[in-house]
Design a protein around this motif. Sequence first.
Motif, PDB file in Angstrom:
ATOM      1  N   TRP A   1      71.098  77.158  62.597  1.00 39.20           N
ATOM      2  CA  TRP A   1      70.151  76.721  61.562  1.00 39.20           C
ATOM      3  C   TRP A   1      70.686  76.914  60.146  1.00 39.20           C
ATOM      4  CZ3 TRP A   1      64.498  78.328  63.291  1.00 39.20           C
ATOM      5  CH2 TRP A   1      64.237  77.728  64.524  1.00 39.20           C
ATOM      6  N   THR A   2      71.649  77.830  59.949  1.00 36.82           N
ATOM      7  CA  THR A   2      72.132  78.053  58.572  1.00 36.82           C
ATOM      8  C   THR A   2      73.637  77.848  58.442  1.00 36.82           C
ATOM      9  OG1 THR A   2      72.652  80.410  58.843  1.00 36.82           O
ATOM     10  CG2 THR A   2      70.371  79.857  58.270  1.00 36.82           C
ATOM     11  N   GLY A   3      74.358  77.860  59.550  1.00 34.10           N
ATOM     12  CA  GLY A   3      75.815  77.719  59.477  1.00 34.10           C
ATOM     13  C   GLY A   3      76.536  79.024  59.208  1.00 34.10           C
ATOM     14  N   ILE A   4      75.804  80.144  59.214  1.00 36.25           N
ATOM     15  CA  ILE A   4      76.419  81.433  58.891  1.00 36.25           C
ATOM     16  C   ILE A   4      76.577  82.273  60.161  1.00 36.25           C
ATOM     17  CG2 ILE A   4      76.206  83.555  57.516  1.00 36.25           C
ATOM     18  CD1 ILE A   4      76.531  81.040  55.807  1.00 36.25           C
ATOM     19  N   PRO A   5      77.800  82.704  60.492  1.00 34.55           N
ATOM     20  CA  PRO A   5      77.988  83.580  61.661  1.00 34.55           C
ATOM     21  C   PRO A   5      77.594  85.021  61.324  1.00 34.55           C
ATOM     22  CG  PRO A   5      80.108  83.121  60.628  1.00 34.55           C
ATOM     23  CD  PRO A   5      79.069  82.382  59.823  1.00 34.55           C
ATOM     24  N   CYS A   6      77.032  85.714  62.285  1.00 32.55           N
ATOM     25  CA  CYS A   6      76.701  87.119  62.028  1.00 32.55           C
ATOM     26  C   CYS A   6      76.919  87.949  63.282  1.00 32.55           C
ATOM     27  CB  CYS A   6      75.257  87.259  61.547  1.00 32.55           C
ATOM     28  SG  CYS A   6      74.020  86.860  62.774  1.00 32.55           S
ATOM     29  N   GLY A   7      76.945  89.263  63.108  1.00 36.38           N
ATOM     30  CA  GLY A   7      77.039  90.196  64.218  1.00 36.38           C
ATOM     31  C   GLY A   7      75.693  90.890  64.374  1.00 36.38           C
ATOM     32  N   VAL A   8      75.327  91.245  65.620  1.00 32.67           N
ATOM     33  CA  VAL A   8      74.039  91.897  65.867  1.00 32.67           C
ATOM     34  C   VAL A   8      74.262  93.166  66.688  1.00 32.67           C
ATOM     35  CG1 VAL A   8      71.706  91.609  66.759  1.00 32.67           C
ATOM     36  CG2 VAL A   8      72.942  89.626  65.900  1.00 32.67           C
ATOM     37  N   GLY A   9      73.795  94.302  66.177  1.00 39.17           N
ATOM     38  CA  GLY A   9      73.919  95.572  66.889  1.00 39.17           C
ATOM     39  C   GLY A   9      72.556  96.205  67.116  1.00 39.17           C
TER      40      GLY A   9
ATOM     41  N   ASN B   1      76.534  97.607  65.048  1.00 43.32           N
ATOM     42  CA  ASN B   1      76.924  96.349  64.409  1.00 43.32           C
ATOM     43  C   ASN B   1      78.433  96.272  64.167  1.00 43.32           C
ATOM     44  OD1 ASN B   1      77.416  94.721  61.714  1.00 43.32           O
ATOM     45  ND2 ASN B   1      75.593  93.885  62.690  1.00 43.32           N
ATOM     46  N   HIS B   2      79.020  97.408  63.759  1.00 42.63           N
ATOM     47  CA  HIS B   2      80.485  97.416  63.570  1.00 42.63           C
ATOM     48  C   HIS B   2      81.192  97.066  64.870  1.00 42.63           C
ATOM     49  CE1 HIS B   2      80.585  98.650  59.498  1.00 42.63           C
ATOM     50  NE2 HIS B   2      79.966  99.792  59.702  1.00 42.63           N
ATOM     51  N   ILE B   3      80.690  97.638  65.959  1.00 43.64           N
ATOM     52  CA  ILE B   3      81.302  97.368  67.264  1.00 43.64           C
ATOM     53  C   ILE B   3      81.084  95.906  67.634  1.00 43.64           C
ATOM     54  CG2 ILE B   3      81.204  97.950  69.723  1.00 43.64           C
ATOM     55  CD1 ILE B   3      80.303 100.795  68.808  1.00 43.64           C
ATOM     56  N   ALA B   4      79.856  95.395  67.371  1.00 41.60           N
ATOM     57  CA  ALA B   4      79.529  94.007  67.708  1.00 41.60           C
ATOM     58  C   ALA B   4      80.517  93.043  67.059  1.00 41.60           C
ATOM     59  CB  ALA B   4      78.106  93.681  67.255  1.00 41.60           C
ATOM     60  N   LYS B   5      80.867  93.337  65.809  1.00 40.49           N
ATOM     61  CA  LYS B   5      81.730  92.397  65.076  1.00 40.49           C
ATOM     62  C   LYS B   5      83.143  92.345  65.643  1.00 40.49           C
ATOM     63  CE  LYS B   5      79.371  91.807  60.823  1.00 40.49           C
ATOM     64  NZ  LYS B   5      79.463  91.691  59.374  1.00 40.49           N
ATOM     65  N   LYS B   6      83.513  93.410  66.362  1.00 37.78           N
ATOM     66  CA  LYS B   6      84.865  93.420  66.948  1.00 37.78           C
ATOM     67  C   LYS B   6      84.876  92.760  68.315  1.00 37.78           C
ATOM     68  CE  LYS B   6      86.158  97.600  64.490  1.00 37.78           C
ATOM     69  NZ  LYS B   6      85.747  99.000  64.647  1.00 37.78           N
ATOM     70  N   ARG B   7      83.693  92.472  68.861  1.00 40.13           N
ATOM     71  CA  ARG B   7      83.626  91.863  70.197  1.00 40.13           C
ATOM     72  C   ARG B   7      83.548  90.343  70.072  1.00 40.13           C
ATOM     73  NH1 ARG B   7      81.520  96.160  74.318  1.00 40.13           N
ATOM     74  NH2 ARG B   7      82.617  97.859  73.287  1.00 40.13           N
ATOM     75  N   PRO B   8      84.084  89.649  71.065  1.00 42.78           N
ATOM     76  CA  PRO B   8      84.066  88.175  71.006  1.00 42.78           C
ATOM     77  C   PRO B   8      82.652  87.614  70.913  1.00 42.78           C
ATOM     78  CG  PRO B   8      85.173  88.988  73.016  1.00 42.78           C
ATOM     79  CD  PRO B   8      84.800  90.182  72.233  1.00 42.78           C
ATOM     80  N   GLY B   9      81.698  88.223  71.613  1.00 44.54           N
ATOM     81  CA  GLY B   9      80.331  87.712  71.594  1.00 44.54           C
ATOM     82  C   GLY B   9      79.570  88.024  70.314  1.00 44.54           C
TER      83      GLY B   9
END
Length: 422
Positions: A127-135, A147-155
């Motif tokens: 909906w916005t075109g912005i990628p984000c990480g979710v922890g 969240n820090h860990i989430a950003k290092k994971r492919p998903g």
Amino acid sequence: MIALADANNFYVSCERAFDPRLEGKAVAVLSNNDGCVISRSPECKAMGIEMGTPHFRLRGREGLVFRSSNYELYGDMSGRIAAVLGTFTPEVERYSIDEAFLHFGGTEPPDGWYALGCAVRERVLRWTGIPCGVGFAPTRTLAKIANHIAKKRPGGVYAMPADPRAVLDGLPVEEVWGVGRHLAARLRRSGVADALALSRCGREFFRRGRFAVTLERTALELRGIPATDADPLERGNPKSVGVSRMFGRPVAGARELGEAVASYAAAAAGKLRKAGMVASVADVYVQECAPPGRGGWDDPGWWTPFLSVTVPFAAPTAATPEILSAVRPAAERLFAGGKRYRRAGVLLCGLERAEAAADLFRGDPRGRPAARLSAAVDALNARFGRGTLFYAAEGTARDWKMKRAMLSPRPTTRWRELLVAR
DNA sequence: TCTGGGGTCCTAGGACCC
DNA sequence: TCTGGGGTCCTAGGACCC
């Protein structure tokens, strides 16, 4: 359960959302005045460019694209992301321009937290075109780590296990939210080097080491016990509101300095009205340029002190005319002929809710003529675009304004800068 | 060795966050 | 030549009150 959704290199992602040519390139967004790097694409990070690197040191660097920071665009995109997050839970706590805590109840959804995180990520991106990480985690401090860990994971999604100890083991203590460089050094000297060790510290340890109670709260949060409050700005009750800027070039004239202070005061007053608050005092401050030949970042003598004047208002107010008439004499008092200035700012303090500031003799501060004038100016600017009407005290030339040589369009907030599809 | 106890308000400085 | 902006919180110390 709390989820922290945090956009990936947010400013660069906003630039890319409206300019796909930037995809795959090394992109750096610069601070105000095009001073230093404040957001980097992964390609830029891979080139070894550090956060805060001065722009002039990177000029001519092959394959690197710069953008001036475009806060009008980023602020608007931030609001849109918050709106998307609001489709998952009514309790969205915006923590900063690029991250928000989402509060969910204690019951795990049928598909689990991880699947929910994937849905959040997917919808924000689509909906916005912005990628984000979710922890996910039970406290804000643990959610930050998740969240820090989430950003290092492919998903891009991670849910903290019920027992987080294995995750905290070996995690450097400075990576914990609320532990900066200085605290980390002190903790290490006391034998606390990782998050697990910090989580095990009790009240006695913090007392003995003369640590502040905030650190004790952090330790509780690491054990899964909530001990932080929502950000005051989020609660709509800021304690101060200010605007300050570095000038695009040294300012040596009283008129220019006065104009700059007036325009910062007008901007700060606007923020105040938006928050539904009034102020009782203003702090007006300026900073001189370093003496000729000095002033490098590596020069310990580069820093010059701030000079400030505090001006009380006759009555709590958020009306620009009233604030300007109080602040302008202060700027004149601060100005000294022969000096060159690099920065000025206005900080409005003694804030309270406008409705609570009504008094017996003057009534509601929003009913005074100056306040009604301010409201009318706000309404016109909201309809016809920011800057349609402004106060003469703010000046018309404004050539002291900051440099923004590589500014992108503002397609979400300006009709004239709307994106054209071919 | 030891000097009353309990407050408020303000400011400056340090540390932290994004 | 050139190095951002906007916040919060805590602590300590001083002045003042009864």
